[in-house]
Design an enzyme around this catalytic site. Structure first.
Site, PDB file in Angstrom:
ATOM      1  N   ARG A  89     104.084   0.049  41.566  1.00 18.77           N
ATOM      2  CA  ARG A  89     103.333   0.748  40.733  1.00 18.77           C
ATOM      3  C   ARG A  89     102.878   1.161  39.382  1.00 18.77           C
ATOM      4  O   ARG A  89     102.059   1.070  38.878  1.00 18.77           O
ATOM      5  CB  ARG A  89     103.576   2.509  41.227  1.00 18.77           C
ATOM      6  N   TYR A  90     103.823   0.493  38.944  1.00 16.85           N
ATOM      7  CA  TYR A  90     104.426  -0.150  37.723  1.00 16.85           C
ATOM      8  C   TYR A  90     104.733  -2.007  37.502  1.00 16.85           C
ATOM      9  O   TYR A  90     105.278  -2.592  38.382  1.00 16.85           O
ATOM     10  CB  TYR A  90     105.596   0.525  37.034  1.00 16.85           C
ATOM     11  N   ARG A  93     108.758  -2.952  37.734  1.00 13.86           N
ATOM     12  CA  ARG A  93     109.693  -2.927  39.383  1.00 13.86           C
ATOM     13  C   ARG A  93     108.885  -2.555  40.077  1.00 13.86           C
ATOM     14  O   ARG A  93     107.706  -1.794  40.408  1.00 13.86           O
ATOM     15  CB  ARG A  93     110.243  -1.536  38.451  1.00 13.86           C
ATOM     16  N   CYS A 102     115.543   9.176  57.981  1.00 12.80           N
ATOM     17  CA  CYS A 102     116.757   9.198  56.475  1.00 12.80           C
ATOM     18  C   CYS A 102     117.890  10.370  57.494  1.00 12.80           C
ATOM     19  O   CYS A 102     117.128  10.875  59.143  1.00 12.80           O
ATOM     20  CB  CYS A 102     115.715  11.542  56.343  1.00 12.80           C
ATOM     21  N   CYS A 106     113.467  16.959  54.528  1.00 16.76           N
ATOM     22  CA  CYS A 106     113.643  17.886  53.781  1.00 16.76           C
ATOM     23  C   CYS A 106     112.181  18.267  53.801  1.00 16.76           C
ATOM     24  O   CYS A 106     111.149  17.789  54.203  1.00 16.76           O
ATOM     25  CB  CYS A 106     113.236  17.477  52.262  1.00 16.76           C
ATOM     26  N   CYS A 109     109.471  17.262  51.257  1.00 16.32           N
ATOM     27  CA  CYS A 109     109.271  15.922  51.273  1.00 16.32           C
ATOM     28  C   CYS A 109     107.876  15.326  51.285  1.00 16.32           C
ATOM     29  O   CYS A 109     107.271  15.923  51.433  1.00 16.32           O
ATOM     30  CB  CYS A 109     109.803  15.273  52.103  1.00 16.32           C
ATOM     31  N   ARG A 111     107.032  12.111  50.940  1.00 11.75           N
ATOM     32  CA  ARG A 111     106.292  11.167  52.196  1.00 11.75           C
ATOM     33  C   ARG A 111     106.565  12.262  53.659  1.00 11.75           C
ATOM     34  O   ARG A 111     106.601  11.528  54.109  1.00 11.75           O
ATOM     35  CB  ARG A 111     107.455   9.838  52.216  1.00 11.75           C
ATOM     36  N   ASP A 272     105.174  17.925  44.707  1.00  8.03           N
ATOM     37  CA  ASP A 272     104.073  17.192  44.854  1.00  8.03           C
ATOM     38  C   ASP A 272     102.876  17.933  45.854  1.00  8.03           C
ATOM     39  O   ASP A 272     103.379  18.776  46.632  1.00  8.03           O
ATOM     40  CB  ASP A 272     104.463  15.365  45.359  1.00  8.03           C
ATOM     41  N   ASP A 309     103.900  13.669  39.363  1.00  3.32           N
ATOM     42  CA  ASP A 309     102.996  12.583  39.511  1.00  3.32           C
ATOM     43  C   ASP A 309     101.816  12.693  39.712  1.00  3.32           C
ATOM     44  O   ASP A 309     101.193  13.731  40.858  1.00  3.32           O
ATOM     45  CB  ASP A 309     104.399  11.830  41.179  1.00  3.32           C
ATOM     46  N   LYS A 316     103.744   9.051  36.463  1.00  4.44           N
ATOM     47  CA  LYS A 316     104.403   9.780  36.170  1.00  4.44           C
ATOM     48  C   LYS A 316     103.615  10.543  34.515  1.00  4.44           C
ATOM     49  O   LYS A 316     103.014   9.753  33.610  1.00  4.44           O
ATOM     50  CB  LYS A 316     105.974   9.876  35.455  1.00  4.44           C
TER      51      LYS A 316
END
Length: 345
Positions: A89-90, A93, A102, A106, A109, A111, A272, A309, A316
């Protein structure tokens, strides 16, 4: 790792939900992954209907309520995935997602449509090599961020092999691991595992996702200390969550405790637009007011960046209100006293 509570029957047996709850939650269990480690389950106060750990990890019927603005992929991972397991995305990185599972799931989440048993699991050796080939071909990439899923689900041997493969890429200077494991199952963070993350000539960071001081147990602090003592700078990521940390006292207590545990608060994320998470969201205005109040009661070392985001994966956005204000009389600075002070600079 201890076997997680991953079914409604297991949650009921642990007295985390009632039989009536189990029936109401069947649609949630059919759609989204469930897992609560025994370690975290033991830290839930069954007498407290507002227990923050329960709110974060025990499913709720509200998860089946979806609003029009919610997205399956709220931060645009898929649109920025050149090869499986990589998000670029950047320019400087990339994210590398070696696993899609996981230790805990959560309920907020972002995702949640992409993680869980049977959805992705671990990248195959061929897929992992294709991901490395992509990163090798991007000389502008200086940082590889390991996420998922939770990359600390890997064994020490696999984590070491992954670390060494990334460290062998000349233009990569920084390796950053994102994990919930010190909170979910701190005994998993052994000296052997910490050693597996070492990379000669590269900076290795560990980012721990933690949202409430109740998650920062003595065992979690000890796990973080094992990582810090091994030489890894520790940062945190937190999500601003209604009913968990949406008050200044809870945020200040968490951030100050993190600093005391040698974990530098890094990001405070506005929640999000993930499907079925509306019951966790605060308004931007509420978040800005909370962050302004937090800034006035903790040191700069304990103050994370408050960010949103942008849906679709643009970047961001800095969500904090500026203290530089243009008035009819000229520029002014908002002080800790709440007043505007003229500034001629």
């Amino acid at each position: 790792m201890s076997r997680p509570l991953s079914t409604l029957q297991a949650l009921e047996a642990a007295s985390l939900i009632s039989p009536e709850d189990a029936a109401a939650l069947a649609p949630v269990a059919d759609r989204y992954a469930i897992a609560v480690t025994p370690f975290l389950a033991d830290r839930i106060d069954r007498t407290d209907p507002d227990d923050p750990i329960a709110r974060m990890f025990v499913p709720q019927p509200d998860e089946m309520i979806r609003t029009p603005e919610e997205l399956n992929d709220p931060i645009g991972d898929e649109a920025h995935t050149p090869v499986r397991g990589v998000v670029h995305r950047y320019p400087d990185r990339v994210l590398l997602k070696p696993v899609a599972v996981c230790p805990v799931y959560c309920r907020f989440c972002f995702r949640r449509e992409m993680v869980g048993p049977g959805i992705g699991e671990t990248l195959s050796p061929a897929e992992l090599e294709a991901a490395f080939d992509y990163i090798r071909a991007q000389p502008g990439v200086r940082e590889v961020i390991l996420t998922g899923g939770d990359p600390f689900m890997l064994s020490a041997a696999r984590a070491k092999a992954l670390t060494q493969a990334i460290a062998a890429i000349p233009h990569v200077d920084v390796i950053r691991w994102h994990t919930r494991m010190p909170v979910a199952d701190p005994e998993r963070i052994t000296a052997e595992f910490a050693e597996a993350l070492e990379a000669d000539g590269k900076a290795v960071y560990v980012s721990i996702h933690i949202n409430h001081v109740k998650e920062l147990t003595p065992e979690t602090q000890a796990a973080a200390a094992r990582l810090a003592d091994a030489g890894f700078p520790l940062v945190s990521q937190s999500v601003l969550l209604r009913g968990v940390n949406d008050n200044v006292a809870a945020l200040a207590e968490l951030m100050q405790a993190l600093v005391a545990a040698r974990i530098r608060p890094y990001y405070l994320h506005h929640p999000d637009m993930a499907p079925g998470t509306g019951h966790f969201r605060v308004s931007v205005e509420e978040g800005q007011a909370l962050y302004s109040a937090l800034r006035d009661c903790v040191s700069g070392l304990a103050l994370p960046h408050y960010v949103i985001d942008i849906p679709g994966g643009v970047s961001k956005a800095n969500a904090a209100l500026s203290d530089v204000v243009e008035t009819p009389e000229g520029r002014a600075l908002r002080g800790r006293d709440g007043n505007l002070h003229p500034y001629k600079g």
